[in-house]
Design a protein around this motif. Structure first.
Motif, PDB file in Angstrom:
ATOM      1  N   UNK A   1       0.835  -1.211   0.000  1.00 60.07           N
ATOM      2  CA  UNK A   1       0.000   0.000   0.000  1.00 60.07           C
ATOM      3  C   UNK A   1       0.868   1.259   0.000  1.00 60.07           C
ATOM      4  N   UNK A   2       0.462   2.233  -0.819  1.00 56.83           N
ATOM      5  CA  UNK A   2       1.202   3.485  -0.872  1.00 56.83           C
ATOM      6  C   UNK A   2       0.846   4.383   0.314  1.00 56.83           C
ATOM      7  N   UNK A   3      -0.317   4.145   0.947  1.00 55.57           N
ATOM      8  CA  UNK A   3      -0.731   4.987   2.069  1.00 55.57           C
ATOM      9  C   UNK A   3      -1.402   6.251   1.560  1.00 55.57           C
ATOM     10  N   UNK A   4      -0.942   7.407   2.041  1.00 55.48           N
ATOM     11  CA  UNK A   4      -1.473   8.696   1.619  1.00 55.48           C
ATOM     12  C   UNK A   4      -0.442   9.376   0.727  1.00 55.48           C
ATOM     13  N   UNK A   5      -0.836   9.711  -0.473  1.00 55.39           N
ATOM     14  CA  UNK A   5       0.074  10.395  -1.391  1.00 55.39           C
ATOM     15  C   UNK A   5      -0.443  11.793  -1.691  1.00 55.39           C
ATOM     16  N   UNK A   6       0.485  12.722  -1.856  1.00 53.67           N
ATOM     17  CA  UNK A   6       0.145  14.117  -2.131  1.00 53.67           C
ATOM     18  C   UNK A   6       0.981  14.618  -3.310  1.00 53.67           C
ATOM     19  N   UNK A   7       0.349  15.412  -4.140  1.00 51.89           N
ATOM     20  CA  UNK A   7       1.074  16.103  -5.208  1.00 51.89           C
ATOM     21  C   UNK A   7       0.564  17.523  -5.330  1.00 51.89           C
ATOM     22  N   UNK A   8       1.409  18.485  -5.684  1.00 50.78           N
ATOM     23  CA  UNK A   8       2.856  18.343  -5.866  1.00 50.78           C
ATOM     24  C   UNK A   8       3.595  18.377  -4.532  1.00 50.78           C
ATOM     25  N   UNK A   9       4.883  18.192  -4.529  1.00 50.99           N
ATOM     26  CA  UNK A   9       5.695  18.300  -3.313  1.00 50.99           C
ATOM     27  C   UNK A   9       6.006  19.762  -3.007  1.00 50.99           C
ATOM     28  N   UNK A  10       6.227  20.539  -4.030  1.00 50.32           N
ATOM     29  CA  UNK A  10       6.545  21.957  -3.872  1.00 50.32           C
ATOM     30  C   UNK A  10       5.786  22.743  -4.931  1.00 50.32           C
ATOM     31  N   UNK A  11       5.453  23.996  -4.582  1.00 46.14           N
ATOM     32  CA  UNK A  11       4.808  24.847  -5.574  1.00 46.14           C
ATOM     33  C   UNK A  11       4.999  26.295  -5.166  1.00 46.14           C
ATOM     34  N   UNK A  12       5.280  27.134  -6.153  1.00 44.73           N
ATOM     35  CA  UNK A  12       5.324  28.581  -5.932  1.00 44.73           C
ATOM     36  C   UNK A  12       4.189  29.208  -6.726  1.00 44.73           C
ATOM     37  N   UNK A  13       3.377  29.986  -6.068  1.00 43.83           N
ATOM     38  CA  UNK A  13       2.243  30.653  -6.701  1.00 43.83           C
ATOM     39  C   UNK A  13       2.414  32.159  -6.609  1.00 43.83           C
ATOM     40  N   UNK A  14       1.900  32.842  -7.584  1.00 40.64           N
ATOM     41  CA  UNK A  14       1.824  34.298  -7.486  1.00 40.64           C
ATOM     42  C   UNK A  14       0.502  34.670  -6.818  1.00 40.64           C
ATOM     43  N   UNK A  15       0.486  35.800  -6.171  1.00 35.79           N
ATOM     44  CA  UNK A  15      -0.724  36.300  -5.515  1.00 35.79           C
ATOM     45  C   UNK A  15      -1.871  36.338  -6.530  1.00 35.79           C
ATOM     46  N   UNK A  16      -3.005  35.796  -6.133  1.00 32.08           N
ATOM     47  CA  UNK A  16      -4.176  35.809  -6.992  1.00 32.08           C
ATOM     48  C   UNK A  16      -4.348  34.575  -7.857  1.00 32.08           C
ATOM     49  N   UNK A  17      -3.291  33.757  -7.980  1.00 29.94           N
ATOM     50  CA  UNK A  17      -3.421  32.521  -8.749  1.00 29.94           C
ATOM     51  C   UNK A  17      -4.200  31.480  -7.950  1.00 29.94           C
ATOM     52  N   UNK A  18      -4.636  30.441  -8.646  1.00 29.21           N
ATOM     53  CA  UNK A  18      -5.361  29.351  -8.009  1.00 29.21           C
ATOM     54  C   UNK A  18      -4.631  28.046  -8.281  1.00 29.21           C
ATOM     55  N   UNK A  19      -4.875  27.065  -7.415  1.00 28.01           N
ATOM     56  CA  UNK A  19      -4.293  25.746  -7.638  1.00 28.01           C
ATOM     57  C   UNK A  19      -5.040  24.712  -6.814  1.00 28.01           C
ATOM     58  N   UNK A  20      -4.842  23.457  -7.184  1.00 27.93           N
ATOM     59  CA  UNK A  20      -5.430  22.345  -6.447  1.00 27.93           C
ATOM     60  C   UNK A  20      -4.326  21.440  -5.942  1.00 27.93           C
ATOM     61  N   UNK A  21      -4.370  21.158  -4.635  1.00 24.26           N
ATOM     62  CA  UNK A  21      -3.466  20.195  -4.028  1.00 24.26           C
ATOM     63  C   UNK A  21      -4.187  18.844  -4.036  1.00 24.26           C
ATOM     64  N   UNK A  22      -3.482  17.848  -4.575  1.00 21.75           N
ATOM     65  CA  UNK A  22      -4.104  16.537  -4.708  1.00 21.75           C
ATOM     66  C   UNK A  22      -3.747  15.643  -3.521  1.00 21.75           C
ATOM     67  N   UNK A  23      -4.690  14.795  -3.120  1.00 20.75           N
ATOM     68  CA  UNK A  23      -4.477  13.840  -2.034  1.00 20.75           C
ATOM     69  C   UNK A  23      -5.232  12.564  -2.360  1.00 20.75           C
ATOM     70  N   UNK A  24      -4.540  11.444  -2.245  1.00 21.58           N
ATOM     71  CA  UNK A  24      -5.141  10.131  -2.499  1.00 21.58           C
ATOM     72  C   UNK A  24      -4.701   9.157  -1.428  1.00 21.58           C
ATOM     73  N   UNK A  25      -5.644   8.334  -0.959  1.00 21.05           N
ATOM     74  CA  UNK A  25      -5.280   7.276  -0.005  1.00 21.05           C
ATOM     75  C   UNK A  25      -5.836   5.941  -0.512  1.00 21.05           C
ATOM     76  N   UNK A  26      -5.075   4.869  -0.216  1.00 21.67           N
ATOM     77  CA  UNK A  26      -5.465   3.545  -0.707  1.00 21.67           C
ATOM     78  C   UNK A  26      -5.779   2.596   0.433  1.00 21.67           C
TER      79      UNK A  26
END
Lengths: 113, 113
Positions: A1-26
């Motif tokens: 089992x991989x357990x809990x995985x997250x992507x990305x590991x690192x991210x730099x955003x500019x003010x006002x941008x949007x993003x989604x942090x992914x999370x999966x568990x098995x």
């Protein structure tokens, strides 16, 4: 089992941008959580989910949104990123809330500039 | 209002010594008290946990002592090793539909060789 995985590991955003942090568990856990960790401040609960289709706010939900369409996935959405959202984000899952181990992912380090 | 308070804020111990980390809580409904260990760049992981029906629980070199009347519990690490250098979080939760795990701010333990 991989357990809990997250992507990305690192991210730099500019003010006002949007993003989604992914999370999966098995591990077929019903309960999933999003925390943020700031230096010297411990872990603050952002949102949590008790099962597919059910989510609720934690201690610091402002500026974030979540969805839970499947048991395995629990993405965290940041809309209009602000410098105050610079943090390390951890996703976790557990069989139940009270009295059961929470399994944490490796984290996503986010910087908003 | 911080429901779970840790002390000291940081700790430096010589190899082979005893590390003691204390935690105080306010909510008398709490009845599950875990300690989580976090290495740099990793997510927290459950180390050991106790329920208030026992005053002490030991797992290898790690012991939790629980004092219900004082609303305090502590983590003792015997024969501390450099590999124990990490951040330690105490936490607490209570039973109920809206149960959540409340974390302390964490303390950084450094074990000197």
């Amino acid at each position: 089992n991989a357990g809990v995985t997250q992507t990305p590991k690192f991210r730099i955003l500019k003010i006002g941008q949007s993003m989604t942090l992914q999370c999966t568990q098995d591990m077929n856990h019903n309960y999933m959580y999003w925390y943020r960790q700031d230096p010297g401040m411990g872990l603050k609960l952002i949102y949590y989910s008790v099962g597919a289709g059910i989510t609720d706010k934690g201690e610091v939900p402002n500026g974030y949104n979540v969805s839970r369409s499947t048991t395995e996935d629990f993405p965290l959405r940041l809309e209009l990123a602000a410098p105050s959202q610079t943090s390390v984000y951890f996703c976790a899952s557990s069989y139940f809330v009270h009295g059961y181990e929470q399994y944490f992912g490796p984290g996503t380090r986010l910087t908003v500039t | 209002q911080q429901q779970v308070k840790q002390s000291p804020q940081s700790l430096i111990v010589q190899k082979g010594g005893i590390s003691i980390i204390n935690c105080a809580y306010e909510n008398t409904a709490f009845d599950y008290f875990p300690w989580y260990q976090q290495f740099p760049g990793k997510g927290p992981a459950l180390l050991i946990a106790i329920r208030p029906d026992v005053s002490e629980k030991k797992e290898g070199r790690f012991t939790i002592s629980f004092n219900k009347s004082a609303k305090q519990f502590s983590l003792h690490i015997m024969d501390s090793q450099p590999g124990d250098s990490a951040t330690y979080f105490c936490a607490a939760s209570s039973a109920g539909a809206n149960s959540k795990l409340t974390f302390g701010k964490g303390i950084t333990l450094s074990v000197r060789p």
